[in-house]
Each structure stands twice: as structure tokens, then as C-alpha cells.
Design a protein around this motif. Structure first.
Motif, PDB file in Angstrom:
ATOM      1  N   LEU A  15      41.064  51.788  49.101  1.00 29.44           N
ATOM      2  CA  LEU A  15      41.607  50.815  48.157  1.00 29.44           C
ATOM      3  C   LEU A  15      42.954  50.317  48.655  1.00 29.44           C
ATOM      4  O   LEU A  15      43.795  51.113  49.068  1.00 29.44           O
ATOM      5  CB  LEU A  15      41.792  51.449  46.776  1.00 29.44           C
ATOM      6  CG  LEU A  15      40.556  52.106  46.155  1.00 29.44           C
ATOM      7  CD1 LEU A  15      40.928  52.768  44.836  1.00 29.44           C
ATOM      8  CD2 LEU A  15      39.466  51.092  45.941  1.00 29.44           C
ATOM      9  N   VAL A  19      46.431  43.906  47.149  1.00 28.11           N
ATOM     10  CA  VAL A  19      45.635  42.689  46.955  1.00 28.11           C
ATOM     11  C   VAL A  19      45.096  42.567  45.530  1.00 28.11           C
ATOM     12  O   VAL A  19      44.507  41.547  45.186  1.00 28.11           O
ATOM     13  CB  VAL A  19      44.463  42.599  47.969  1.00 28.11           C
ATOM     14  CG1 VAL A  19      44.991  42.530  49.387  1.00 28.11           C
ATOM     15  CG2 VAL A  19      43.500  43.738  47.794  1.00 28.11           C
ATOM     16  N   TRP A  20      45.291  43.568  44.710  1.00 26.83           N
ATOM     17  CA  TRP A  20      44.777  43.536  43.341  1.00 26.83           C
ATOM     18  C   TRP A  20      45.468  42.472  42.486  1.00 26.83           C
ATOM     19  O   TRP A  20      44.964  42.102  41.445  1.00 26.83           O
ATOM     20  CB  TRP A  20      44.920  44.889  42.672  1.00 26.83           C
ATOM     21  CG  TRP A  20      44.005  45.937  43.222  1.00 26.83           C
ATOM     22  CD1 TRP A  20      42.952  45.764  44.062  1.00 26.83           C
ATOM     23  CD2 TRP A  20      44.081  47.333  42.965  1.00 26.83           C
ATOM     24  NE1 TRP A  20      42.358  46.966  44.334  1.00 26.83           N
ATOM     25  CE2 TRP A  20      43.046  47.955  43.682  1.00 26.83           C
ATOM     26  CE3 TRP A  20      44.930  48.131  42.209  1.00 26.83           C
ATOM     27  CZ2 TRP A  20      42.826  49.323  43.653  1.00 26.83           C
ATOM     28  CZ3 TRP A  20      44.708  49.491  42.183  1.00 26.83           C
ATOM     29  CH2 TRP A  20      43.664  50.077  42.898  1.00 26.83           C
ATOM     30  N   PHE A  22      45.532  39.497  42.857  1.00 30.59           N
ATOM     31  CA  PHE A  22      44.659  38.328  42.780  1.00 30.59           C
ATOM     32  C   PHE A  22      43.319  38.641  42.119  1.00 30.59           C
ATOM     33  O   PHE A  22      42.470  37.779  42.025  1.00 30.59           O
ATOM     34  CB  PHE A  22      44.413  37.763  44.187  1.00 30.59           C
ATOM     35  CG  PHE A  22      45.680  37.397  44.885  1.00 30.59           C
ATOM     36  CD1 PHE A  22      46.410  36.294  44.477  1.00 30.59           C
ATOM     37  CD2 PHE A  22      46.167  38.162  45.926  1.00 30.59           C
ATOM     38  CE1 PHE A  22      47.594  35.945  45.106  1.00 30.59           C
ATOM     39  CE2 PHE A  22      47.343  37.819  46.566  1.00 30.59           C
ATOM     40  CZ  PHE A  22      48.061  36.716  46.152  1.00 30.59           C
ATOM     41  N   ASP A  23      43.127  39.870  41.676  1.00 28.54           N
ATOM     42  CA  ASP A  23      41.867  40.308  41.081  1.00 28.54           C
ATOM     43  C   ASP A  23      41.839  39.969  39.591  1.00 28.54           C
ATOM     44  O   ASP A  23      42.794  40.231  38.869  1.00 28.54           O
ATOM     45  CB  ASP A  23      41.721  41.820  41.276  1.00 28.54           C
ATOM     46  CG  ASP A  23      40.312  42.308  41.044  1.00 28.54           C
ATOM     47  OD1 ASP A  23      39.715  41.951  40.009  1.00 28.54           O
ATOM     48  OD2 ASP A  23      39.807  43.068  41.894  1.00 28.54           O
ATOM     49  N   ASP A  24      40.751  39.395  39.124  1.00 29.83           N
ATOM     50  CA  ASP A  24      40.630  39.010  37.720  1.00 29.83           C
ATOM     51  C   ASP A  24      40.484  40.205  36.778  1.00 29.83           C
ATOM     52  O   ASP A  24      40.635  40.061  35.565  1.00 29.83           O
ATOM     53  CB  ASP A  24      39.431  38.079  37.522  1.00 29.83           C
ATOM     54  CG  ASP A  24      39.638  36.733  38.171  1.00 29.83           C
ATOM     55  OD1 ASP A  24      38.629  36.114  38.548  1.00 29.83           O
ATOM     56  OD2 ASP A  24      40.797  36.304  38.300  1.00 29.83           O
ATOM     57  N   ARG A  25      40.178  41.380  37.304  1.00 33.91           N
ATOM     58  CA  ARG A  25      40.025  42.570  36.459  1.00 33.91           C
ATOM     59  C   ARG A  25      41.355  43.195  36.069  1.00 33.91           C
ATOM     60  O   ARG A  25      41.408  44.062  35.213  1.00 33.91           O
ATOM     61  CB  ARG A  25      39.168  43.614  37.175  1.00 33.91           C
ATOM     62  CG  ARG A  25      37.752  43.155  37.433  1.00 33.91           C
ATOM     63  CD  ARG A  25      37.013  44.129  38.302  1.00 33.91           C
ATOM     64  NE  ARG A  25      37.603  44.136  39.639  1.00 33.91           N
ATOM     65  CZ  ARG A  25      37.103  44.784  40.678  1.00 33.91           C
ATOM     66  NH1 ARG A  25      36.004  45.491  40.550  1.00 33.91           N
ATOM     67  NH2 ARG A  25      37.688  44.732  41.853  1.00 33.91           N
ATOM     68  N   LYS A  26      42.442  42.783  36.692  1.00 28.22           N
ATOM     69  CA  LYS A  26      43.744  43.377  36.397  1.00 28.22           C
ATOM     70  C   LYS A  26      44.154  43.083  34.961  1.00 28.22           C
ATOM     71  O   LYS A  26      43.737  42.097  34.370  1.00 28.22           O
ATOM     72  CB  LYS A  26      44.807  42.876  37.367  1.00 28.22           C
ATOM     73  CG  LYS A  26      45.245  41.448  37.124  1.00 28.22           C
ATOM     74  CD  LYS A  26      46.306  41.036  38.111  1.00 28.22           C
ATOM     75  CE  LYS A  26      46.746  39.623  37.904  1.00 28.22           C
ATOM     76  NZ  LYS A  26      45.780  38.606  38.193  1.00 28.22           N
ATOM     77  N   MET A  88      45.065  48.347  36.946  1.00 29.22           N
ATOM     78  CA  MET A  88      43.668  48.093  37.301  1.00 29.22           C
ATOM     79  C   MET A  88      42.835  49.274  36.816  1.00 29.22           C
ATOM     80  O   MET A  88      43.177  50.424  37.091  1.00 29.22           O
ATOM     81  CB  MET A  88      43.537  47.960  38.819  1.00 29.22           C
ATOM     82  CG  MET A  88      42.146  47.688  39.295  1.00 29.22           C
ATOM     83  SD  MET A  88      41.533  46.062  38.889  1.00 29.22           S
ATOM     84  CE  MET A  88      42.383  45.075  40.080  1.00 29.22           C
ATOM     85  N   THR A  96      31.456  51.683  42.569  1.00 33.39           N
ATOM     86  CA  THR A  96      31.167  51.191  43.916  1.00 33.39           C
ATOM     87  C   THR A  96      30.979  52.332  44.905  1.00 33.39           C
ATOM     88  O   THR A  96      30.117  52.260  45.783  1.00 33.39           O
ATOM     89  CB  THR A  96      32.303  50.270  44.404  1.00 33.39           C
ATOM     90  OG1 THR A  96      32.420  49.175  43.489  1.00 33.39           O
ATOM     91  CG2 THR A  96      32.042  49.745  45.801  1.00 33.39           C
TER      92      THR A  96
END
Length: 165
Positions: A15, A19-20, A22-26, A88, A96
Motif C-alpha cells: 500500500l 496516492v490515496w 486521489f482515491d474516492d473512498r477516502k 481510508m 483485495t
């Protein structure tokens, strides 16, 4: 600044919390621990966004321009990235990596040693990866929080590796 998930998993993964952003799950720290405050702000922001969207649509369609290919961040989102603290959920990453059905514990290897949690409890966790718009360098790269303990809990810091057994 990376965290590895390994052990009794089908797919060991690495991990990269940097870069998180830019993640929509944050989720912002306030969204998790103060949802009543953020609801008011999001309503106002959505109204503003709708007004701007209508104006943008009028201008674009009047000029018959093609819409952009990549979704870009709007100004409010950019400001939030540089000022808010973000978390997150860990559950998508566990899913995953596909831990074996016999897995009962998650061992967190930290700067100060190791901490053992039940795998189910660990899956409920949230990883703080950004504080006041900056990556966590001190005690980082992530801090583990649990929503049910509230914002004043003592997080688990300095996590370098997650080992399922």
C-alpha cells in the motif's frame, strides 16, 4: 512510506498511502467522527457546485466544446486536500489481498514492536494517512483508528507491515 499486507493471504500487496489523496473512498477525519458538522457543509457545497455546474454547462454547450476526458478536481476539493485530515477504510485492501478463511489474527508490525488484533476487529479500522493536508511522516505512514472508539482514542502509529495469521 509504504505498508505491506502479507502472511496467510492469496495476494500479498503493498500500500502506498501517498496516492490515496486521489482515491474516492477516502473520508475526512470530520466525516468519520463528526458527521453532523460535515452534513451542513456538504449541503452548502453541493448547492454551490450545482450552480457552478449549470453555468459551466451553459458556457460549454453554447460554444459547442467537447467535455474534458479526465475528471479534474474542482477548486473546493483542491482546498480540502491541502487543509483537511483524511482516512481510508482498510476493508477494501483486506478484500483485495484475500486472506485465507483460517485467518483469525492480524499482526501489525510497528516502529515500537508488534500488536495483535483479531482479523474482524482490524477490518473495521480506518487508516489516517494525511493530517492537515500533509502526509504522516512522524509515526507514519499511517495511523490506525476505530470509529467506535471516537476521535480522542490513542491510535496505533508507525505501522510498517500487516501480517495475517
Amino acid at each position: 512510506m509504504i505498508v505491506q499486507i502479507k502472511g496467510n493471504v492469496k495476494f500479498p500487496i503493498t500500500l502506498d498511502p501517498t496516492v490515496w489523496i486521489f482515491d474516492d473512498r477516502k473520508k475526512s477525519f470530520n466525516e468519520v467522527f463528526h458527521p453532523e458538522i460535515t452534513e451542513d457543509k456538504t449541503d452548502e457545497a453541493e448547492d454551490e457546485l450545482k450552480r457552478k455546474s449549470l453555468r459551466f454547462d451553459r458556457e460549454v454547450y453554447q460554444q459547442k466544446l467537447n467535455p474534458p476526458v479526465n475528471k479534474s478536481l474542482h477548486r473546493k476539493e483542491k482546498e480540502r486536500i491541502f487543509t483537511d485530515s483524511f482516512m481510508m477504510p482498510i476493508k477494501p485492501f483486506i478484500h483485495t489481498s484475500e486472506p485465507d478463511s483460517s485467518v483469525e489474527e492480524a499482526v501489525l508490525i510497528t516502529d515500537d514492536g508488534s500488536i495483535t488484533l483479531s482479523a474482524d476487529r482490524f477490518a473495521e479500522g480506518l487508516l489516517l494517512f494525511s493530517k492537515d493536508g500533509k502526509p504522516l511522516k512522524e509515526g507514519g505512514p499511517v495511523h490506525l483508528y476505530f470509529k467506535d472508539k471516537g476521535e480522542n482514542q490513542q491510535p496505533i502509529t508507525g505501522i510498517k507491515e500487516i501480517f495475517f495469521q
